[in-house]
Scaffold this motif. Structure first.
Motif, PDB file in Angstrom:
ATOM      1  N   MET A   1       6.053  -7.852   2.810  1.00 39.41           N
ATOM      2  CA  MET A   1       5.526  -8.366   1.829  1.00 39.41           C
ATOM      3  C   MET A   1       5.925  -7.290   0.618  1.00 39.41           C
ATOM      4  O   MET A   1       6.027  -7.729  -0.413  1.00 39.41           O
ATOM      5  N   GLN A   2       5.867  -6.006   0.710  1.00 41.61           N
ATOM      6  CA  GLN A   2       6.318  -5.225  -0.453  1.00 41.61           C
ATOM      7  C   GLN A   2       7.998  -5.384  -0.653  1.00 41.61           C
ATOM      8  O   GLN A   2       8.188  -5.374  -1.843  1.00 41.61           O
ATOM      9  N   SER A   3       8.475  -5.670   0.460  1.00 39.43           N
ATOM     10  CA  SER A   3      10.189  -5.931   0.020  1.00 39.43           C
ATOM     11  C   SER A   3      10.351  -7.006  -0.657  1.00 39.43           C
ATOM     12  O   SER A   3      11.384  -7.141  -1.477  1.00 39.43           O
ATOM     13  N   LEU A   4       9.787  -8.218  -0.641  1.00 41.97           N
ATOM     14  CA  LEU A   4      10.064  -9.381  -1.071  1.00 41.97           C
ATOM     15  C   LEU A   4       8.955  -9.967  -2.135  1.00 41.97           C
ATOM     16  O   LEU A   4       9.422 -10.866  -2.808  1.00 41.97           O
ATOM     17  N   ILE A   5       7.977  -9.363  -2.245  1.00 41.14           N
ATOM     18  CA  ILE A   5       6.898  -9.855  -3.268  1.00 41.14           C
ATOM     19  C   ILE A   5       6.418  -8.747  -4.138  1.00 41.14           C
ATOM     20  O   ILE A   5       6.411  -9.061  -5.414  1.00 41.14           O
ATOM     21  N   ALA A   6       5.904  -7.461  -3.742  1.00 40.22           N
ATOM     22  CA  ALA A   6       5.237  -6.843  -4.664  1.00 40.22           C
ATOM     23  C   ALA A   6       6.086  -5.262  -4.307  1.00 40.22           C
ATOM     24  O   ALA A   6       5.436  -4.362  -3.694  1.00 40.22           O
ATOM     25  N   PRO A   7       7.094  -4.912  -4.555  1.00 39.75           N
ATOM     26  CA  PRO A   7       7.933  -3.559  -4.362  1.00 39.75           C
ATOM     27  C   PRO A   7       7.229  -2.475  -5.112  1.00 39.75           C
ATOM     28  O   PRO A   7       7.022  -1.340  -4.698  1.00 39.75           O
ATOM     29  N   GLU A   8       6.582  -2.784  -6.097  1.00 43.52           N
ATOM     30  CA  GLU A   8       5.712  -1.711  -6.711  1.00 43.52           C
ATOM     31  C   GLU A   8       4.391  -1.278  -6.265  1.00 43.52           C
ATOM     32  O   GLU A   8       3.822  -0.288  -6.703  1.00 43.52           O
ATOM     33  N   LEU A   9       3.959  -1.821  -5.248  1.00 41.56           N
ATOM     34  CA  LEU A   9       2.659  -1.638  -4.673  1.00 41.56           C
ATOM     35  C   LEU A   9       2.513  -0.845  -3.640  1.00 41.56           C
ATOM     36  O   LEU A   9       3.638  -1.292  -2.490  1.00 41.56           O
ATOM     37  N   PRO A  10       2.092   0.149  -3.376  1.00 35.62           N
ATOM     38  CA  PRO A  10       2.349   1.136  -2.210  1.00 35.62           C
ATOM     39  C   PRO A  10       1.714   0.532  -0.949  1.00 35.62           C
ATOM     40  O   PRO A  10       0.585  -0.314  -0.965  1.00 35.62           O
ATOM     41  N   ILE A  11       2.019   0.803   0.274  1.00 35.76           N
ATOM     42  CA  ILE A  11       1.285   0.439   1.387  1.00 35.76           C
ATOM     43  C   ILE A  11       1.343   1.460   2.548  1.00 35.76           C
ATOM     44  O   ILE A  11       0.817   1.382   3.646  1.00 35.76           O
ATOM     45  N   VAL A  12       1.833   2.543   2.213  1.00 40.19           N
ATOM     46  CA  VAL A  12       1.491   3.967   3.083  1.00 40.19           C
ATOM     47  C   VAL A  12       1.302   5.008   2.334  1.00 40.19           C
ATOM     48  O   VAL A  12       1.077   5.064   1.002  1.00 40.19           O
ATOM     49  N   ASP A  13       0.886   6.351   2.777  1.00 39.29           N
ATOM     50  CA  ASP A  13       0.269   7.329   2.221  1.00 39.29           C
ATOM     51  C   ASP A  13      -0.769   7.258   1.539  1.00 39.29           C
ATOM     52  O   ASP A  13      -1.109   7.461   0.319  1.00 39.29           O
ATOM     53  N   LEU A  14      -1.906   6.260   2.179  1.00 37.69           N
ATOM     54  CA  LEU A  14      -2.952   6.000   1.608  1.00 37.69           C
ATOM     55  C   LEU A  14      -4.277   6.969   2.320  1.00 37.69           C
ATOM     56  O   LEU A  14      -5.436   6.738   1.994  1.00 37.69           O
ATOM     57  N   VAL A  15      -4.091   7.896   2.807  1.00 37.42           N
ATOM     58  CA  VAL A  15      -4.899   8.740   3.582  1.00 37.42           C
ATOM     59  C   VAL A  15      -5.943   9.278   2.671  1.00 37.42           C
ATOM     60  O   VAL A  15      -7.258   9.297   2.860  1.00 37.42           O
ATOM     61  N   ASP A  16      -5.420  10.037   1.662  1.00 38.32           N
ATOM     62  CA  ASP A  16      -6.233  10.453   0.601  1.00 38.32           C
ATOM     63  C   ASP A  16      -6.891   9.627  -0.325  1.00 38.32           C
ATOM     64  O   ASP A  16      -7.769  10.032  -1.240  1.00 38.32           O
ATOM     65  N   TYR A  17      -6.589   8.245  -0.405  1.00 36.01           N
ATOM     66  CA  TYR A  17      -7.449   7.437  -1.309  1.00 36.01           C
ATOM     67  C   TYR A  17      -8.659   7.199  -1.140  1.00 36.01           C
ATOM     68  O   TYR A  17      -9.352   7.136   0.131  1.00 36.01           O
TER      69      TYR A  17
END
Length: 482
Positions: free
Chosen positions: A189-205
């Protein structure tokens, strides 16, 4: 069942105590230790079963637990991570009436920040010690549970099998496997639809920040669903991630799509996608990475074209049809995905989840039955297929069986389906040979035990090959991989 653990400490990547006290009693080891009080009770529901009860907190981690032993105890103890929560349920009372002793815990309140199946397993060992010192040694112990209870059941049958005789793991996850499956779909999804949105490094969110990110992802998915190209790419992500198209969030069971109806299947895939987007509710992966204190997921070296070919046959056919309808080439999108920067795991997180009791390596040492609902959008049903493939490779197939229930939702089993599963393992322990576990036999067994209960065992279609089986190497275990 084999002898009790030694009184010594055992090292398994973390310090895990072998037991709470010896079978000879606790006073010779700790003058401050007192066995919990046994209470005589009678169930208030229709069964009126009489039982003895212990309810207390364990001496080491103060985890709350409960034990109930009926007057007509048959010698078998069923132990469950979530027993305290459902001790008064219809099924628990029915099992007491049938002569089973029941025990287990309540999930610890700090579990979301410091999840550790190995510690949960040690809690069970403490319960077994308390049980033996209070009520006598069971003829057999069957560890069972659903979701996290299924996960720790897998740990018990692989690493703590000298304390149990069999296991039933329902809708169970292997942490690293599920985390990487989650990554694969989102990476598409990130590669094809929303490259600007993060999918990892969310532990501290914080939850608020996760919710804001989730809303952005939802907008991106909703917009994609309005175009032929976007619909094709959503279907591609579900297929590569080996996520179920059925199992999305809903107030009532979601209608199962006809897998040969491309439009219905794709719409159900989009509905399932909402359950997997980063937000405070998709806490499973975040919980795993908070426990391991680092990025657990990785897709270094993967060929996403190969992962697609390993997918479900109907899903792949739908993807190809949707791409043709959109007038775009799936080969081009797969090249785009494969060219995207890869994500590497943190060695500290891998080390944490490589420890004994925290991961699963396909080596059950006692009879194990895995059951899974086909419409489980939280813990993906193909995890069971992947484990079975690994068990076969390791040469443990004689100790393993699996069965699938055709129902929507996570851990949505009927009383009859649970009773059939328990009876299946009991027959395996009694005879040394598995009874038939095909859908017809499981359904017949369930109907005999609970005639009015739903029985939905079926032949699960699965995937061509599970993508994300992982067994830690020595370097993973030591945290020294490159």
């Amino acid at each position: 069942m084999t002898t009790m653990f030694s009184k010594r400490f055992v090292a398994v990547g973390l310090i895990v105590l072998s037991g709470c006290f010896s079978a000879d009693g606790a006073k010779d080891q700790n003058e401050n230790w007192n066995l919990p009080k046994v209470v005589e009770a009678t169930a208030s529901d229709k069964t009126k079963v009489k039982y003895r009860e212990v309810k207390d907190a364990l001496p080491i981690r103060k985890t709350k637990y409960m034990i109930r032993v009926p007057e007509n105890w048959n010698g078998t103890l069923l132990n469950d991570l979530d027993y305290c929560k459902k001790a008064d349920s219809y099924m628990s009372m029915l099992l007491l009436e049938k002569g089973y002793a029941l025990s287990g815990t309540v999930r610890r309140p700090d579990r979301g920040q410091s999840y550790d199946p190995a510690h949960e397993a040690h809690d069970f060992i403490c319960i077994f010690d308390i049980f033996e010192s209070t009520f006598g040694k069971p003829k057999r112990i069957i560890q069972l549970g659903c979701s996290g209870g299924g996960t720790v059941t897998l740990s018990m049958v692989e690493k703590y099998s000298d304390r149990i005789d069999g296991g039933i793991a329902a809708c169970a996850a292997t942490s690293q496997w599920m985390a990487n499956m989650h990554l694969d779909g989102l990476f598409v999804m990130q590669s094809l639809i929303a490259p600007e949105l993060p999918i990892v490094d969310l532990v501290d969110y914080e939850n608020q920040k996760l919710e804001a990110l989730g809303e952005k992802w939802k907008v991106a998915i909703d917009e994609a669903q309005q175009t032929p190209e976007g619909r094709a790419r959503i279907a591609l992500a579900i297929t590569i991630g080996q996520w179920p198209a059925w199992g999305g969030r809903g107030e009532a069971p979601v209608i199962k799509p006809d897998p040969t109806n491309v439009r219905a299947l794709q719409e159900s895939m989009c509905h399932s996608m909402a359950m997997l987007l980063p937000n405070s509710r998709t806490k499973g992966t975040t919980m795993l990475e908070r426990a391991g204190r680092g990025q657990l997921r990785s897709n270094v070296g993967l060929d996403y074209a190969e992962l697609f070919e390993n997918g479900n046959t109907h899903y792949k056919a739908a993807v190809k049809s949707l791409y043709q309808e959109a007038g775009i080439r799936i080969e081009d999108d797969l090249k785009t995905i494969n060219a995207a920067p890869r994500i590497k795991s943190d060695p500290a997180a891998i080390k944490y989840w490589s420890a004994l009791g925290r991961t699963h390596v396909g080596e059950p040492k006692v009879p194990l039955l895995r059951i899974h609902t086909s419409g489980d959008g939280l813990v993906y049903p193909v995890l069971t297929q992947g484990y079975e493939e690994l068990v076969r490779q390791k040469g443990y197939s004689d100790l393993f069986r699996s069965a699938y229930v055709d129902n929507w939702g996570h851990c949505m089993f009927s009383t009859g389906e649970w009773l059939a599963s328990i009876e299946t393992v009991m027959q395996r322990l009694d005879s040394g040979v598995w009874p038939d576990t095909d859908p017809a036999s499981m359904n017949e067994r369930a109907k005999q035990l609970e005639p009015l209960s739903k029985t939905r065992f079926f032949d699960f279609p699965g995937v061509e090959q599970f993508n994300r089986a992982w067994v830690p190497t020595v370097n993973d275990y030591m945290g020294t991989q490159e």
